[in-house]
Design an enzyme around this catalytic site. Structure first.
Site: not given
Ligand code: IPM
Ligand code: MG
Length: 351
Positions: A188, A249, A245, A137, A221
């Site tokens: 990884k 999710d 990240d 990032y 993975d």
């Molecule tokens: C998160 C989001 C952010 C990230 C974006 C909005 C920059 O996806 O907080 O997970 O990738 O960190």
């Molecule tokens: Mg995210």
């Protein structure tokens, strides 16, 4: 000394859900001072930048910062460095909140809302600890260039130092001690240098200071697969910025609703934390008053616990959310018909 919580409602459903946090705070912590600034696209529209220097300075002086969400299609054409998401990355970096705690908790009342079978997710209570201010990032160099033959070439850099890995790993081990005492460290190391270093640093730190905690290394993975195969095998999952990240999710969806999950980004002890619901700005439902405010309310709960040192109020708020859910309160995303404000009402009533 009175404490200050800075609200950054942001874009999309952000203002709607943080409005419910205001209502909860007024009842639960009337002595807490609430401040507010523009953030994200709305800040770009009004101030020409996704976050102003003044807002960053205010955040650094606050006891905690709670944001709603940033971004939306309206700002897709904005130059990259002025995009709402860049405001968020800039704020994380400025606050030096390197450890991102992302719980994925399956409330019993909602186990049937998961896309996995109830028996796989019932009782799920896992915690991601995602490194948040390093890795790909932020790594340099990063650019898109045009090559002599006319092709374009994009470059990002994945980079970690020993101390960056160690400080976030410490957070994971400390947290595990207060939970089920198990850490899975994901990387990884089979293909990446940073992955290899990550594994070495975590192993060393574990041996030195946390030998009482159960540690397992797992390739990222494989972890993605294990998360949908048998998610309850995990307790604390330690990851770099990018894997965290993606995998957080995935874990969020296991619990049935993205609309339920809070997060905390923490830096050094005594520094303000940054709290955010993990759902995004949800432009498709913004402005309709139907968004689930529980992720924002639970982010406030985390702020009470981790930055404001008010564990009793945090416990009360968590119990109120559980009670509201048990009494059948449901917004649309979790199979009901309550509006954002009505869900706020349900929590206030339980409080
Ligand atoms: C998160 C989001 C952010 C990230 C974006 C909005 C920059 O996806 O907080 O997970 O990738 O960190
Ligand atoms: Mg995210």
């Amino acid at each position: 000394m009175s404490q200050t919580l800075l609200l950054l409602p942001g874009d999309g459903i952000g203002p709607e859900v943080t409005a419910q946090v205001r209502r909860v705070a007024a009842v639960l912590t009337p002595d807490l001072t609430l401040d507010e600034r523009d953030f994200g696209g709305i800040s770009f529209d009004r101030n020409g930048a996704p976050i102003t220097e003044e807002a960053i300075a205010t955040a650094l002086k606050s006891d905690a910062v709670l944001m709603g969400a940033v971004g939306g299609p309206k700002w897709a054409g904005v130059p990259r460095d002025k995009r709402p998401e860049m405001g968020l990355l800039g704020l994380r970096k400025a606050m030096d909140v390197f450890a991102n705690l992302r719980p994925a908790l399956c409330f019993d009342a909602l186990a049937d809302a998961s896309s996995l079978k109830r028996e796989l997710v019932a009782g799920l209570d896992i915690m991601f600890v995602r490194e948040l201010t390093g890795g790909v990032y932020f790594g340099q160099p990063r650019f898109i260039e045009t090559l002599p033959d006319g092709q374009r070439r994009g470059v990002d850099t994945q980079v970690y130092t020993t101390s960056e890995i160690e400080r976030v790993s410490r957070v994971a081990f400390e947290l595990a001690r207060g939970r089920r005492n198990k850490v899975h460290s994901l990387e990884k190391s089979n293909v990446m240098e940073t992955g290899l270093l990550w594994r070495e640093v975590v192993t060393d730190l574990h041996k030195r200071d946390y030998a009482d905690v159960q540690l397992e290394h797992m390739l990222a993975d494989n972890a993605a697969m294990q998360l949908v195969r048998q998610p309850t095998q995990f307790d604390v999952l330690l990851t770099d910025n990018l894997f965290g990240d993606v995998l957080s999710d995935e874990a969020a969806q296991l619990t049935g609703s993205l609309g339920m999950l809070p997060s905390a980004a923490l830096g050094a002890a005594g520094k303000p934390g940054l709290y955010e619901p993990i759902h995004g700005s949800a432009p498709d439902i913004a402005g309709q008053g139907v968004a689930n405010p529980l992720a924002a309310i639970l982010s406030f709960e985390m702020a009470l616990r981790w930055s404001l040192n008010r564990p009793a109020e945090a416990d009360r708020l968590f119990a109120a959310v559980e009670a509201a859910l048990a009494a059948g309160a449901r917004t649309r995303d979790i199979g009901g018909g309550l509006s954002t404000a009505e869900m706020g009402d349900a929590v206030l009533k339980a409080l």
